[in-house]
Write an enzyme that holds these catalytic residues in place. Structure first.
Site, PDB file in Angstrom:
ATOM      1  N   ASN A   1     -32.382 -26.048 -10.636  1.00 36.54           N
ATOM      2  CA  ASN A   1     -31.299 -26.341 -11.575  1.00 36.54           C
ATOM      3  C   ASN A   1     -30.070 -26.950 -10.923  1.00 36.54           C
ATOM      4  O   ASN A   1     -29.426 -27.826 -11.486  1.00 36.54           O
ATOM      5  CB  ASN A   1     -30.937 -25.086 -12.368  1.00 36.54           C
ATOM      6  CG  ASN A   1     -30.507 -23.958 -11.457  1.00 36.54           C
ATOM      7  OD1 ASN A   1     -31.045 -23.761 -10.384  1.00 36.54           O
ATOM      8  ND2 ASN A   1     -29.495 -23.228 -11.878  1.00 36.54           N
TER       9      ASN A   1
ATOM     10  N   GLY B   1     -34.016 -17.958  -7.952  1.00 37.57           N
ATOM     11  CA  GLY B   1     -34.993 -18.471  -8.911  1.00 37.57           C
ATOM     12  C   GLY B   1     -35.221 -17.453  -9.994  1.00 37.57           C
ATOM     13  O   GLY B   1     -34.375 -16.585 -10.256  1.00 37.57           O
TER      14      GLY B   1
ATOM     15  N   THR C   1     -40.526 -14.475 -10.302  1.00 39.42           N
ATOM     16  CA  THR C   1     -40.825 -14.955  -8.943  1.00 39.42           C
ATOM     17  C   THR C   1     -40.171 -14.039  -7.914  1.00 39.42           C
ATOM     18  O   THR C   1     -40.743 -13.723  -6.881  1.00 39.42           O
ATOM     19  CB  THR C   1     -40.339 -16.399  -8.768  1.00 39.42           C
ATOM     20  OG1 THR C   1     -40.890 -17.195  -9.807  1.00 39.42           O
ATOM     21  CG2 THR C   1     -40.747 -16.958  -7.420  1.00 39.42           C
TER      22      THR C   1
ATOM     23  N   GLU D   1     -31.462 -13.829  -5.835  1.00 41.46           N
ATOM     24  CA  GLU D   1     -30.532 -14.269  -6.898  1.00 41.46           C
ATOM     25  C   GLU D   1     -31.395 -14.727  -8.055  1.00 41.46           C
ATOM     26  O   GLU D   1     -32.021 -15.790  -7.977  1.00 41.46           O
ATOM     27  CB  GLU D   1     -29.679 -15.423  -6.380  1.00 41.46           C
ATOM     28  CG  GLU D   1     -28.764 -15.046  -5.238  1.00 41.46           C
ATOM     29  CD  GLU D   1     -27.768 -13.990  -5.676  1.00 41.46           C
ATOM     30  OE1 GLU D   1     -27.366 -13.184  -4.841  1.00 41.46           O
ATOM     31  OE2 GLU D   1     -27.405 -13.993  -6.855  1.00 41.46           O
TER      32      GLU D   1
ATOM     33  N   CYS E   1     -27.772 -20.385 -14.178  1.00 37.70           N
ATOM     34  CA  CYS E   1     -27.985 -18.955 -14.424  1.00 37.70           C
ATOM     35  C   CYS E   1     -26.695 -18.263 -14.806  1.00 37.70           C
ATOM     36  O   CYS E   1     -26.710 -17.145 -15.294  1.00 37.70           O
ATOM     37  CB  CYS E   1     -28.560 -18.314 -13.183  1.00 37.70           C
ATOM     38  SG  CYS E   1     -27.474 -18.620 -11.834  1.00 37.70           S
TER      39      CYS E   1
ATOM     40  N   GLU F   1     -24.510 -13.081  -2.184  1.00 34.09           N
ATOM     41  CA  GLU F   1     -24.255 -14.238  -1.319  1.00 34.09           C
ATOM     42  C   GLU F   1     -22.754 -14.474  -1.292  1.00 34.09           C
ATOM     43  O   GLU F   1     -21.990 -13.766  -1.947  1.00 34.09           O
ATOM     44  CB  GLU F   1     -24.981 -15.464  -1.890  1.00 34.09           C
ATOM     45  CG  GLU F   1     -26.500 -15.327  -1.855  1.00 34.09           C
ATOM     46  CD  GLU F   1     -27.200 -16.568  -2.400  1.00 34.09           C
ATOM     47  OE1 GLU F   1     -27.014 -16.899  -3.582  1.00 34.09           O
ATOM     48  OE2 GLU F   1     -27.929 -17.206  -1.614  1.00 34.09           O
TER      49      GLU F   1
HETATM   50  O1  TXE Z   1     -37.515 -20.578 -10.692  1.00 38.03           O
HETATM   51  P1  TXE Z   1     -38.843 -20.278  -9.883  1.00 38.03           P
HETATM   52  P2  TXE Z   1     -37.112 -21.942 -11.305  1.00 38.03           P
HETATM   53  C1  TXE Z   1     -33.107 -18.650 -12.224  1.00 38.03           C
HETATM   54  C2  TXE Z   1     -32.871 -19.146 -13.625  1.00 38.03           C
HETATM   55  C3  TXE Z   1     -34.305 -19.391 -14.087  1.00 38.03           C
HETATM   56  C4  TXE Z   1     -34.998 -19.860 -12.878  1.00 38.03           C
HETATM   57  C5  TXE Z   1     -35.125 -21.332 -12.895  1.00 38.03           C
HETATM   58  O2  TXE Z   1     -32.173 -18.207 -14.364  1.00 38.03           O
HETATM   59  O3  TXE Z   1     -34.851 -18.189 -14.528  1.00 38.03           O
HETATM   60  O4  TXE Z   1     -34.259 -19.408 -11.756  1.00 38.03           O
HETATM   61  O5  TXE Z   1     -35.526 -21.773 -11.644  1.00 38.03           O
HETATM   62  C6  TXE Z   1     -40.435 -21.050  -5.535  1.00 38.03           C
HETATM   63  N1  TXE Z   1     -43.299 -17.208  -3.642  1.00 38.03           N
HETATM   64  N2  TXE Z   1     -31.942 -18.963 -11.404  1.00 38.03           N
HETATM   65  O6  TXE Z   1     -37.935 -22.128 -12.533  1.00 38.03           O
HETATM   66  O7  TXE Z   1     -40.100 -20.683 -10.500  1.00 38.03           O
HETATM   67  C7  TXE Z   1     -40.434 -22.337  -6.319  1.00 38.03           C
HETATM   68  O8  TXE Z   1     -41.305 -23.281  -5.728  1.00 38.03           O
HETATM   69  C8  TXE Z   1     -42.263 -17.884  -3.095  1.00 38.03           C
HETATM   70  C9  TXE Z   1     -31.074 -17.877 -11.001  1.00 38.03           C
HETATM   71  O9  TXE Z   1     -37.215 -22.970 -10.244  1.00 38.03           O
HETATM   72  O10 TXE Z   1     -38.655 -18.875  -9.556  1.00 38.03           O
HETATM   73  C10 TXE Z   1     -38.968 -22.737  -6.221  1.00 38.03           C
HETATM   74  O11 TXE Z   1     -38.705 -23.357  -4.995  1.00 38.03           O
HETATM   75  N3  TXE Z   1     -41.606 -18.893  -3.709  1.00 38.03           N
HETATM   76  C11 TXE Z   1     -30.086 -18.275  -9.954  1.00 38.03           C
HETATM   77  C12 TXE Z   1     -38.247 -21.389  -6.281  1.00 38.03           C
HETATM   78  O12 TXE Z   1     -39.223 -20.409  -5.946  1.00 38.03           O
HETATM   79  C13 TXE Z   1     -42.001 -19.214  -4.962  1.00 38.03           C
HETATM   80  C14 TXE Z   1     -29.556 -19.669 -10.037  1.00 38.03           C
HETATM   81  C15 TXE Z   1     -37.714 -21.046  -7.660  1.00 38.03           C
HETATM   82  O13 TXE Z   1     -38.756 -21.210  -8.560  1.00 38.03           O
HETATM   83  C16 TXE Z   1     -43.065 -18.560  -5.618  1.00 38.03           C
HETATM   84  C17 TXE Z   1     -30.592 -20.620 -10.380  1.00 38.03           C
HETATM   85  C18 TXE Z   1     -43.721 -17.513  -4.895  1.00 38.03           C
HETATM   86  N4  TXE Z   1     -44.737 -16.828  -5.431  1.00 38.03           N
HETATM   87  C19 TXE Z   1     -31.719 -20.270 -11.090  1.00 38.03           C
HETATM   88  N5  TXE Z   1     -43.212 -19.116  -6.865  1.00 38.03           N
HETATM   89  C20 TXE Z   1     -28.940 -17.309  -9.666  1.00 38.03           C
HETATM   90  N6  TXE Z   1     -28.993 -16.037 -10.038  1.00 38.03           N
HETATM   91  O14 TXE Z   1     -28.009 -17.732  -9.005  1.00 38.03           O
HETATM   92  C21 TXE Z   1     -42.276 -20.071  -6.973  1.00 38.03           C
HETATM   93  N7  TXE Z   1     -41.544 -20.145  -5.841  1.00 38.03           N
END
Ligand code: TXE
Length: 480
Positions: free
Chosen positions: A150, A226, A230, A248, A282, A461
């Site tokens: 994002n 993320g 995840t 996070e 987020c 963080e």
């Molecule tokens: O997340 P994903 P997304 C949250 C936001 C939303 C999501 C969107 O609220 O829910 O994140 O981001 C890697 N083992 N936040 O869809 O799928 C994947 O390749 C290790 C909160 O991208 O979780 C990517 O690089 N890694 C936040 C990263 O994880 C894995 C701010 C994130 O992917 C994996 C921004 C695995 N099994 C977004 N599976 C905050 N709180 O600040 C995927 N990935």
């Protein structure tokens, strides 16, 4: 068609398996680049390069490491327009947003931690005439940084900057959905004087590459941003290996608006906190709660302003919203709008895909959507949608507002609008979130602890929190 390569041991290389993943531009829905489809072999090579680089990187000292990060910041800033256009094309956000927020913040992340490390102090505890204790805070070694799509470069650098400043070497994986600006930055590392192997970027799919980083025995800490699901998966792998984790995760942030608020400020800011970056932050406020005496007046004025927002070409300065990041994410967000209708919600504006014409007709655009008439316990108000969709509802008492605001599995951020200072303190203390903004949104001091509670994450963080996360604290007790 650009090839996005890994950075391993200072070299820009394809994946060992020489396979590729398509990278799309959300504004048209077309493939515009291809990404190294890495696997555990590439992670192994990156970890070995990081281990080999670690002693010299530590020996470079804070000043030496600081200068490298400051040079990298300056190189990114020099190419700000190029980075902004690349970020906008990769993520779908308006280029003016990338130019004003994403890239300047990436530069600030490096500058902040490049200077913070120079002032990172530790503490001593003197036991009268018995002994003196001091806390030795040394870098951990090789750490893993995994970031989402994002705010691609903004969040990628938010992790690697403190990790590197503290003296660690990094194996990082940006999201496979938005890898371009991390690659653009990788090409500047040598010029910034970063020794080979200090920063390694291994691109590819989360379950394949992310898991390989998380489970690698030489990777001592994981910093992840993320989705909550995840985060749970990462914790499942890393916890039994006793790795430090900073998670996070997602949010479902309330915006609580009392009748005594500054209405114009609340309206203007709530449009931003609802729809900036297509609602894909987020920290966005997705549940708007308005004290009943003000409810109809606020709702009508808010909807009127939302209807005036322009969804358009991310390259157009007049576009308020660009495209959402992927076809899958567009379908997910549209499915939540259908769910809201099924749960009895009334769509006051938006509620559908926006079809643009010409080369943009295949793009993934959603109209900013406001939905009323839903109770706090329904799925639409409990689950993270992470798109340009908000709900709005009235409340009567502070307790009603708190129950609704705190009544989700998440606890990341909250926004509060009131002119009553006592109420601001009272509510802020009771809101279950890691961040509370009062009469503002997204004002960020990088020294402050950043993160959420409940299912929004573990750890914080920012500032000294990040430097302490990326160092090992050892108490040394010396007898006097
Ligand atoms: O997340 P994903 P997304 C949250 C936001 C939303 C999501 C969107 O609220 O829910 O994140 O981001 C890697 N083992 N936040 O869809 O799928 C994947 O390749 C290790 C909160 O991208 O979780 C990517 O690089 N890694 C936040 C990263 O994880 C894995 C701010 C994130 O992917 C994996 C921004 C695995 N099994 C977004 N599976 C905050 N709180 O600040 C995927 N990935």
């Amino acid at each position: 068609m650009e090839d996005i390569l890994n950075l391993v041991g200072g070299d820009l290389v394809p994946a060992t398996g020489n396979t590729w993943i398509d990278v799309h531009e959300p504004s048209t829905g077309k493939v515009y680049a291809r990404l190294a489809d890495s696997d555990a072999r590439d992670v192994e090579a990156a970890v070995q390069a990081a281990e080999a680089a670690f002693p010299a990187w530590v020996a470079m000292g804070r000043e030496g490491r600081s200068n490298v990060l400051l040079r990298l910041a300056a190189l990114i800033e020099k190419d700000l327009e190029g980075f902004a256009e690349a970020e906008s094309r990769d993520n779908g956000k308006p280029v003016h947003l990338a130019r004003k927020v994403d890239i300047p913040r990436a530069v600030a992340n490096f500058r902040f931690f490049a200077t913070a490390i120079l002032h990172f102090s530790t503490e001593a505890h003197v036991m009268d005439d018995v002994a003196v204790n001091y806390t030795d805070r040394s870098p951990i070694g090789v750490v893993g940084c995994i970031s989402p799509w994002n705010l691609p470069l903004y969040l990628f650098t938010w992790k690697i900057a403190p990790a590197l400043a503290a003296g660690n070497c990094v194996v990082a994986k940006p999201s496979e959905v938005t890898p371009m600006t991390a690659y653009r930055m990788a090409r500047l590392c040598a010029e910034a004087g970063m020794p080979p192997g200090v920063l390694n970027i291994v691109h590819g799919l989360g379950p394949k590459v992310g898991t390989a980083i998380t489970e690698h025995p030489a990777v001592k800490a994981i910093s992840f941003t993320g989705g909550t699901r995840t985060g749970q998966e990462i914790a499942r792998v890393a916890a039994p290996l006793f790795k430090k984790m900073s998670l996070e995760l997602g949010g479902k942030n309330p915006v609580v608006i009392f009748a005594d608020c500054d209405l114009e400020q609340a309206l203007r800011t709530t449009v931003l906190s609802s729809f900036r970056n297509q609602g894909q932050i987020c920290l966005c406020g997705s549940r708007i709660l308005v004290e009943r005496p003000l409810y109809e007046r606020f709702r009508d004025a808010f909807v009127q302003r939302v209807k005036a927002l322009r969804v358009g070409d991310p390259r157009d300065a007049a576009s308020d919203l660009g495209a959402v990041v992927s076809e899958g994410h567009m379908e997910k967000v549209l499915s939540y709008i259908d769910l809201a209708r099924e749960e009895g919600g009334r769509v006051l504006c938006g509620g559908k895909r926006v079809q643009l014409d010409g080369e943009l007709q295949g793009g993934w655009y959603i109209a900013p959507t406001v939905i009323e008439g839903l109770g706090p316990a329904c799925r639409t108000n409990q689950e993270e949608i992470f798109g340009p969709v908000v709900t709005i509802a009235p409340f009567d008492t502070e307790q009603d507002a708190l129950s609704a605001a705190n009544g989700t599995p998440y606890g990341l951020a909250a926004v509060l609008w009131t002119s009553d200072v006592k109420r601001a303190h009272r509510m802020a203390h009771q809101l279950e979130s890691g961040i509370v903004w009062v009469n503002c949104w997204m004002i960020r001091d990088l020294r402050t602890p950043f993160g959420g509670m409940k299912q929004s994450g573990v750890g914080r963080e920012g500032g000294v929190e990040a430097l302490r996360f990326f160092t090992e604290a050892k108490n040394v007790c010396i007898k006097l």
